[in-house]
Design a protein around this motif. Sequence first.
Motif, PDB file in Angstrom:
ATOM      1  N   VAL A   1       0.837  -1.208   0.000  1.00 48.78           N
ATOM      2  CA  VAL A   1       0.000   0.000   0.000  1.00 48.78           C
ATOM      3  C   VAL A   1       0.868   1.253   0.000  1.00 48.78           C
ATOM      4  O   VAL A   1       0.622   2.203  -0.742  1.00 48.78           O
ATOM      5  CB  VAL A   1      -0.943   0.003   1.223  1.00 48.78           C
ATOM      6  CG1 VAL A   1      -1.737   1.308   1.294  1.00 48.78           C
ATOM      7  CG2 VAL A   1      -1.894  -1.187   1.174  1.00 48.78           C
ATOM      8  N   VAL A   2       1.899   1.264   0.839  1.00 48.52           N
ATOM      9  CA  VAL A   2       2.788   2.433   0.919  1.00 48.52           C
ATOM     10  C   VAL A   2       3.490   2.661  -0.413  1.00 48.52           C
ATOM     11  O   VAL A   2       3.604   3.803  -0.886  1.00 48.52           O
ATOM     12  CB  VAL A   2       3.822   2.256   2.048  1.00 48.52           C
ATOM     13  CG1 VAL A   2       4.862   3.369   2.015  1.00 48.52           C
ATOM     14  CG2 VAL A   2       3.130   2.223   3.401  1.00 48.52           C
ATOM     15  N   ARG A   3       3.942   1.598  -1.042  1.00 49.02           N
ATOM     16  CA  ARG A   3       4.614   1.742  -2.343  1.00 49.02           C
ATOM     17  C   ARG A   3       3.646   2.281  -3.401  1.00 49.02           C
ATOM     18  O   ARG A   3       4.015   3.114  -4.227  1.00 49.02           O
ATOM     19  CB  ARG A   3       5.209   0.399  -2.779  1.00 49.02           C
ATOM     20  CG  ARG A   3       6.475   0.017  -2.007  1.00 49.02           C
ATOM     21  CD  ARG A   3       7.152  -1.173  -2.636  1.00 49.02           C
ATOM     22  NE  ARG A   3       6.365  -2.403  -2.461  1.00 49.02           N
ATOM     23  CZ  ARG A   3       6.485  -3.231  -1.415  1.00 49.02           C
ATOM     24  NH1 ARG A   3       7.354  -2.944  -0.445  1.00 49.02           N
ATOM     25  NH2 ARG A   3       5.742  -4.309  -1.335  1.00 49.02           N
ATOM     26  N   GLU A   4       2.403   1.818  -3.355  1.00 41.98           N
ATOM     27  CA  GLU A   4       1.410   2.294  -4.325  1.00 41.98           C
ATOM     28  C   GLU A   4       1.145   3.784  -4.161  1.00 41.98           C
ATOM     29  O   GLU A   4       1.005   4.527  -5.144  1.00 41.98           O
ATOM     30  CB  GLU A   4       0.105   1.526  -4.158  1.00 41.98           C
ATOM     31  CG  GLU A   4      -0.984   1.929  -5.136  1.00 41.98           C
ATOM     32  CD  GLU A   4      -2.297   1.214  -4.901  1.00 41.98           C
ATOM     33  OE1 GLU A   4      -3.306   1.615  -5.507  1.00 41.98           O
ATOM     34  OE2 GLU A   4      -2.325   0.264  -4.076  1.00 41.98           O
ATOM     35  N   LEU A   5       1.095   4.250  -2.897  1.00 41.34           N
ATOM     36  CA  LEU A   5       0.835   5.667  -2.625  1.00 41.34           C
ATOM     37  C   LEU A   5       2.106   6.503  -2.713  1.00 41.34           C
ATOM     38  O   LEU A   5       2.030   7.736  -2.654  1.00 41.34           O
ATOM     39  CB  LEU A   5       0.199   5.816  -1.247  1.00 41.34           C
ATOM     40  CG  LEU A   5      -1.180   5.200  -1.056  1.00 41.34           C
ATOM     41  CD1 LEU A   5      -1.632   5.309   0.389  1.00 41.34           C
ATOM     42  CD2 LEU A   5      -2.196   5.854  -1.987  1.00 41.34           C
TER      43      LEU A   5
END
Length: 324
Positions: free
Chosen positions: A315-319
């Motif tokens: 999730v962090v990488r996507e955001l």
Amino acid sequence: MALRMTIRRRLLPGLGVAVLAHPALAFPERTLRIISPFNPVSLSDIMARGLAQPLSGIMGQTVVVENRFGAGGGVGAAAAARAPADGYTLLLGMVDVMAVNPFTYRSLAYDPERDFAPVSFVTHVPTALFVGPSRPDIRSFSDLVAIAKRSPGGLSYASWGVGSTSQLSFERIARPTGASFLHVPFTGAAPAIQAVLSSQVDVMVLPAGAAAAMTRNGNTHVLAVASPERLPQLPDAPTLAELGLPLSLSLWQAVYAPARAPAPVIAQLNVALRQAMQAPGFVEMIRAQGGRPEPGSPEQLAAFERSERQVWGAVVRELDIQLE
């Protein structure tokens, strides 16, 4: 010297459960510390204090909660990691500290896997999608999505920090709908909630127990709960799965010791924590938050934590969130 316990059973007055009695400590006068890495009255603080009372009776010594907050829980985690590995300092860790921070911060003063020994899981506290008094026109999840799509960025959501689970959880809910919102981060859960209640911000994701308490004035509304099933505290709030989003988002809590703590100490603490989580007062407190006691082995906690890092890291990488 490490904490030592002799196991004998008795009934702890007022708790109605059998507990470990009269542990033998190398230094009985020493106080056991539980570090809560978030502000007073935060969910982490509530859980730590809820554990401290029965744990004190079980272990026959004073147990205190020390709030060391800042850097998304990193200040408290680093303090716990540096503490002597003798069983007298524990960390009440949660998803932000153990599974999110390694991906949001460029540099951490601790390593969740290297610096800590898992002791026991405590609970999953489900989250809820909550709308404040600023938007009386939003009374359902479909209302929220429709209004946000008509005016991209026109609706705002609060969080207790950039890269926090409150932000990431909201984005996990919003992104599949195609709606966009304005993110308004705060320095803790309390100011974020207050901003929603005072109509400065429109919506937020917060612990289900807090959301239930906020709805009692009639000016606010819970649009959905991110739990596998509906919650007794919010029986009219549908689950995200009912709304077509197969998501379950919780602010899980667990107990850790410094990594160098001897295995016998970890095992003894695990037994004591299992007993503490049976105390009726603790059970009642945790149910009010929408959870239930879920003690487990150190090995189970370690495996769960690894799986959570994979989920939240993605999730962090996507955001594309990176903090100094």
